[in-house]
Design an enzyme around this catalytic site. Structure first.
Site, PDB file in Angstrom:
ATOM      1  N   CYS A 149      17.187   7.078  21.334  1.00 17.55           N
ATOM      2  CA  CYS A 149      16.258   6.404  20.418  1.00 17.55           C
ATOM      3  C   CYS A 149      15.731   6.596  18.714  1.00 17.55           C
ATOM      4  CB  CYS A 149      15.979   5.376  20.996  1.00 17.55           C
ATOM      5  SG  CYS A 149      14.812   3.498  20.559  1.00 17.55           S
TER       6      CYS A 149
ATOM      7  N   CYS B 229      19.098  -0.756  17.805  1.00 20.01           N
ATOM      8  CA  CYS B 229      17.862   0.204  17.683  1.00 20.01           C
ATOM      9  C   CYS B 229      16.998  -1.191  17.246  1.00 20.01           C
ATOM     10  CB  CYS B 229      17.583   1.281  17.114  1.00 20.01           C
ATOM     11  SG  CYS B 229      16.125   2.295  17.286  1.00 20.01           S
TER      12      CYS B 229
HETATM   13  P1  FAD Z   1      19.812   8.667  31.082  1.00 17.82           P
HETATM   14  O1  FAD Z   1      19.764   7.060  31.755  1.00 17.82           O
HETATM   15  O2  FAD Z   1      18.650   9.427  31.131  1.00 17.82           O
HETATM   16  O3  FAD Z   1      20.099   8.905  32.768  1.00 17.82           O
HETATM   17  C1  FAD Z   1      21.061  10.162  32.796  1.00 17.82           C
HETATM   18  C2  FAD Z   1      20.458  10.403  34.212  1.00 17.82           C
HETATM   19  O4  FAD Z   1      21.521  11.667  34.761  1.00 17.82           O
HETATM   20  C3  FAD Z   1      19.173  10.926  34.705  1.00 17.82           C
HETATM   21  O5  FAD Z   1      19.404   9.734  35.631  1.00 17.82           O
HETATM   22  C4  FAD Z   1      19.090  11.879  35.869  1.00 17.82           C
HETATM   23  O6  FAD Z   1      18.671  12.303  37.147  1.00 17.82           O
HETATM   24  C5  FAD Z   1      20.165  12.250  35.596  1.00 17.82           C
HETATM   25  N1  FAD Z   1      20.692  13.396  36.280  1.00 17.82           N
HETATM   26  C6  FAD Z   1      20.169  14.684  35.049  1.00 17.82           C
HETATM   27  N2  FAD Z   1      20.957  15.832  35.033  1.00 17.82           N
HETATM   28  C7  FAD Z   1      21.629  15.352  35.941  1.00 17.82           C
HETATM   29  C8  FAD Z   1      22.401  16.740  36.920  1.00 17.82           C
HETATM   30  N3  FAD Z   1      22.410  17.750  36.862  1.00 17.82           N
HETATM   31  N4  FAD Z   1      22.810  16.112  38.144  1.00 17.82           N
HETATM   32  C9  FAD Z   1      23.256  14.893  38.088  1.00 17.82           C
HETATM   33  N5  FAD Z   1      22.080  14.039  37.936  1.00 17.82           N
HETATM   34  C10 FAD Z   1      21.694  14.521  36.174  1.00 17.82           C
HETATM   35  N6  FAD Z   1      17.885   2.723  24.505  1.00 17.82           N
HETATM   36  C11 FAD Z   1      18.743   1.078  23.482  1.00 17.82           C
HETATM   37  O7  FAD Z   1      19.329   0.662  23.521  1.00 17.82           O
HETATM   38  N7  FAD Z   1      17.504  -0.090  22.556  1.00 17.82           N
HETATM   39  C12 FAD Z   1      16.084   1.273  22.802  1.00 17.82           C
HETATM   40  O8  FAD Z   1      15.120   0.287  22.117  1.00 17.82           O
HETATM   41  C13 FAD Z   1      15.380   1.996  23.447  1.00 17.82           C
HETATM   42  N8  FAD Z   1      14.741   2.673  23.516  1.00 17.82           N
HETATM   43  C14 FAD Z   1      14.264   3.654  24.038  1.00 17.82           C
HETATM   44  C15 FAD Z   1      12.251   4.408  23.751  1.00 17.82           C
HETATM   45  C16 FAD Z   1      12.246   5.569  24.526  1.00 17.82           C
HETATM   46  C17 FAD Z   1      10.938   5.683  24.392  1.00 17.82           C
HETATM   47  C18 FAD Z   1      12.893   6.411  25.217  1.00 17.82           C
HETATM   48  C19 FAD Z   1      12.735   7.424  26.368  1.00 17.82           C
HETATM   49  C20 FAD Z   1      14.637   5.835  25.138  1.00 17.82           C
HETATM   50  C21 FAD Z   1      14.984   4.854  24.472  1.00 17.82           C
HETATM   51  N9  FAD Z   1      16.276   3.856  24.334  1.00 17.82           N
HETATM   52  C22 FAD Z   1      16.641   3.364  24.110  1.00 17.82           C
HETATM   53  C23 FAD Z   1      17.640   5.382  24.940  1.00 17.82           C
HETATM   54  C24 FAD Z   1      18.041   4.550  26.075  1.00 17.82           C
HETATM   55  O9  FAD Z   1      16.752   5.060  27.102  1.00 17.82           O
HETATM   56  C25 FAD Z   1      19.168   6.084  26.094  1.00 17.82           C
HETATM   57  O10 FAD Z   1      20.318   6.373  25.623  1.00 17.82           O
HETATM   58  C26 FAD Z   1      20.094   5.630  27.531  1.00 17.82           C
HETATM   59  O11 FAD Z   1      19.249   5.768  28.700  1.00 17.82           O
HETATM   60  C27 FAD Z   1      21.799   6.957  28.052  1.00 17.82           C
HETATM   61  O12 FAD Z   1      21.790   6.739  29.466  1.00 17.82           O
HETATM   62  P2  FAD Z   1      22.376   7.522  29.992  1.00 17.82           P
HETATM   63  O13 FAD Z   1      22.482   7.174  31.331  1.00 17.82           O
HETATM   64  O14 FAD Z   1      22.832   8.618  29.185  1.00 17.82           O
HETATM   65  O15 FAD Z   1      21.018   8.792  30.231  1.00 17.82           O
END
Ligand code: FAD
Length: 566
Positions: free
Chosen positions: A304, A484
């Site tokens: 983000c 965003c």
């Molecule tokens: P995550 O949701 O971070 O999940 C990753 C998962 O993998 C976690 O559960 C973790 O525990 C697990 N994991 C890590 N390492 C391992 C391992 N070794 N083995 C097994 N599991 C593991 N997005 C929007 O669309 N709109 C917004 O307005 C927005 N605002 C945001 C504001 C903030 C402050 C933040 C921090 C993020 C924001 N985002 C927003 C971004 C969004 O939250 C992320 O892009 C999204 O969560 C990505 O999903 P993901 O599953 O790739 O990662």
């Protein structure tokens, strides 16, 4: 030292230090095997130091370094040969002992299958087939091939793709590897930092979001062995897959900025990038009556990219409403050459920079924090490419930390040169391993790393995984959509929605939401609609606003067409 007896002759241990060697000799060990590469951690004794200390005590010493998750058959054979040839009990160590243990397991498994005259099946530390780890049935289809789908990561992307797969085919055998007990709606943390949401509104127990028909393996993955179709878990056991979907997100590197980690949550330093700290942002904003407030953004890519600015605008809006902004000096630091990566949205954002009289510092990055002294140090690039140091006192500092791909991904065969899982930007299938897919923040795609992107990617991966299993062409394609919602004031959002190459991809017609202008409807979407869509749509496989586009099917060559034409 944490010791674990593997065989009567072999003991695995966590990191040992020269000071431990007297105790090791006293226990009767005759040889030491060091499986930890030098320099893996600060303060770690080198192999040369340990070898010298071992020699003084008459102990044999062998250095067989191995990165986590890289137990090759060759390394296992070398390890087995050393243990077999050593005169007496052997102690082998790495950081935790698990690599040493995994080496022995792989060696023993290979020997066992060689003796039985079979091809080896992966084994875990207890010598059982890794598949015995789960109690559920293993499906066999397509002439007996397993169809186990292993998803690494149960965040936004991992849960969404599991749900999308199960919506399409309820009988799939899916396992999710996820160590966390809590699932977070991270986009909500911006609003926690503005007092609109409580932290509790953004988090739910992981168990409550795991799709019912999925097996949850509560462990962290520590490596990938794609040439053997295995995920390596932190306890060195292995999980075999037919299809792997990598979704472990992005790493927040708080330690990359000296002084930051130790002062987080104290001395006026906060960050909306952590659930524990977002409430602290709101406390600091409410408590600040005057002084300097700094907001920082690190180098791209980050998740983000708008979130560091969102914290700035919402804080300034609060101070303005409280008639305090005149006594506060807000500043924004970003290493990027412009305020936002897609030019279309910049004029609307610049209006707020002027309205709140923010000191905008482009091409500047935070390099150190001295919390107790309330000093932040920046490195700024001049027009001629030279750099200069800027030192600033602060009363409040909101930091977005530097971010990178998780180490176990960077070190794996799945990574590209920058460390991300290297996938085709449209199909999201791996560039080299046909049964591996990735989505979410860990993928190498150039979209904005957002939950909105994961919402669009999940159905694409689900469809393409099923096509792969059925031996069909992959036709579902992702256009790079990310969104965003830039919260420029309480009640108004500039809604940026764009795909690959910065192409504008608005969801709504311009008369409803014009992305180039602050909009009340877009705030309503951010505060009310999107959290609902997340918990009740995306995580449940209901693909609202997320139906994938498709490539036209490849035309079969006409039997009548002359070769080389068409
Ligand atoms: P995550 O949701 O971070 O999940 C990753 C998962 O993998 C976690 O559960 C973790 O525990 C697990 N994991 C890590 N390492 C391992 C391992 N070794 N083995 C097994 N599991 C593991 N997005 C929007 O669309 N709109 C917004 O307005 C927005 N605002 C945001 C504001 C903030 C402050 C933040 C921090 C993020 C924001 N985002 C927003 C971004 C969004 O939250 C992320 O892009 C999204 O969560 C990505 O999903 P993901 O599953 O790739 O990662």
């Amino acid at each position: 030292m944490k010791l674990k007896t593997i065989t009567p002759k072999l003991t695995a241990s966590s990191q040992i230090a020269p000071a431990d060697l007297d105790a090791i000799a006293a226990r009767g060990f005759a040889a030491i095997i060091d499986n930890r590469p030098d320099g893996e951690a600060e303060g770690q004794p080198t192999a040369a130091e340990l070898a010298a200390a071992a020699q003084q005590r008459g102990l044999a010493f062998h250095y067989l370094p191995l990165k986590p998750g890289q137990v090759t058959p060759e390394a296992a054979q070398s390890f087995g040969a050393i243990v077999t040839a050593a005169p007496g009990p052997v102690i082998a160590f790495c950081r935790s002992g698990s690599r040493s243990e995994a080496l022995w397991t792989a060696y023993a498994a290979d020997r066992q299958s060689a003796e039985a005259g079979m091809a080896s099946e992966p084994r875990n530390e207890a010598g059982r087939s890794a598949l015995a780890r789960d109690t559920g049935p293993v499906q066999r289809r397509n002439g007996g091939r397993r169809e186990r789908i292993v998803i690494v990561g149960g965040g936004s992307a991992g849960i969404a793709v599991a749900a999308s797969l199960l919506r399409r085919r309820g009988d799939l055998d899916i396992a999710i590897v996820e160590p966390g007990e809590v699932h977070s709606y991270q986009p909500g943390w911006t609003l926690v930092g503005d007092g609109v949401f409580s932290r509790a509104q953004t988090q739910r127990p992981m168990a409550s979001v795991m799709p019912k028909r999925v097996r949850w393996i509560k462990a962290a993955a520590s490596g990938f062995a794609p040439e053997r179709n295995e995920v390596i878990l932190e306890d060195a056991s292995r999980l075999e897959y037919r299809v792997l979907i990598a979704a472990p997100g992005i790493m927040l590197d708080w330690e990359a900025i000296p002084g930051l980690k130790e002062t987080l949550g104290q001395n006026g330093v906060t960050s909306n990038y952590h659930a524990d700290l977002a409430p602290c942002t709101w406390e600091l904003v409410q408590g600040l009556n005057g002084g300097r407030a700094l907001f920082t953004q690190p180098a791209m890519p980050i998740k983000c990219a708008g979130a560091p600015q969102k914290a700035l605008y919402l804080s300034c809006d609060h101070w303005q409403r409280q008639d305090r902004l005149g006594g506060i000096e807000p500043e924004f630091y970003t290493p990027t050459p412009s305020l936002f990566g897609v030019a279309h949205y910049v004029p609307a954002l610049m209006e707020y920079i002027h309205r709140y009289q923010v000191g905008l510092n482009l091409e500047s990055r935070l390099v150190a924090v001295d919390g107790p002294a309330h000093i932040a140090t920046f490195e700024a690039k001049g027009a001629d490419g030279s750099t200069r140091e800027i030192v600033k006192n602060f009363d409040m500092l909101h930091v977005c930390p530097p971010q990178r791909a998780p180490a176990f991904v960077v070190e794996s065969a799945l990574a590209n040169a920058a460390g991300w899982v290297e996938v085709d930007p449209e199909t999201l299938r791996h560039a080299r391993f046909e049964n591996v897919f990735a989505l979410g923040d860990v993928a190498s795609t150039s979209n904005a790393k957002t939950a909105a992107a994961a919402r669009k990617q999940a159905p694409v991966v689900a469809e393409n995984v099923l096509s792969f299993l059925a031996g069909r062409e992959l036709r579902a394609i992702y256009d790079g959509y990310g969104s965003c919602p830039l919260t420029v004031e309480r009640g108004k959002v500039v809604l940026a929605e764009f795909g690959y190459g910065g192409k504008l991809l608005p969801t709504f017609p311009q008369f409803l939401i014009d992305g180039s202008k602050p909009s009340r409807l877009a705030w309503f979407l951010k505060e009310r609609m999107l959290p609902f869509i997340y918990w009740n749509g995306m995580l449940k496989g209901r693909e609202w606003l997320a139906k994938p586009a498709h490539r036209a099917p490849a035309r079969a060559p006409s039997a009548l067409a002359p070769a080389g034409i068409g």
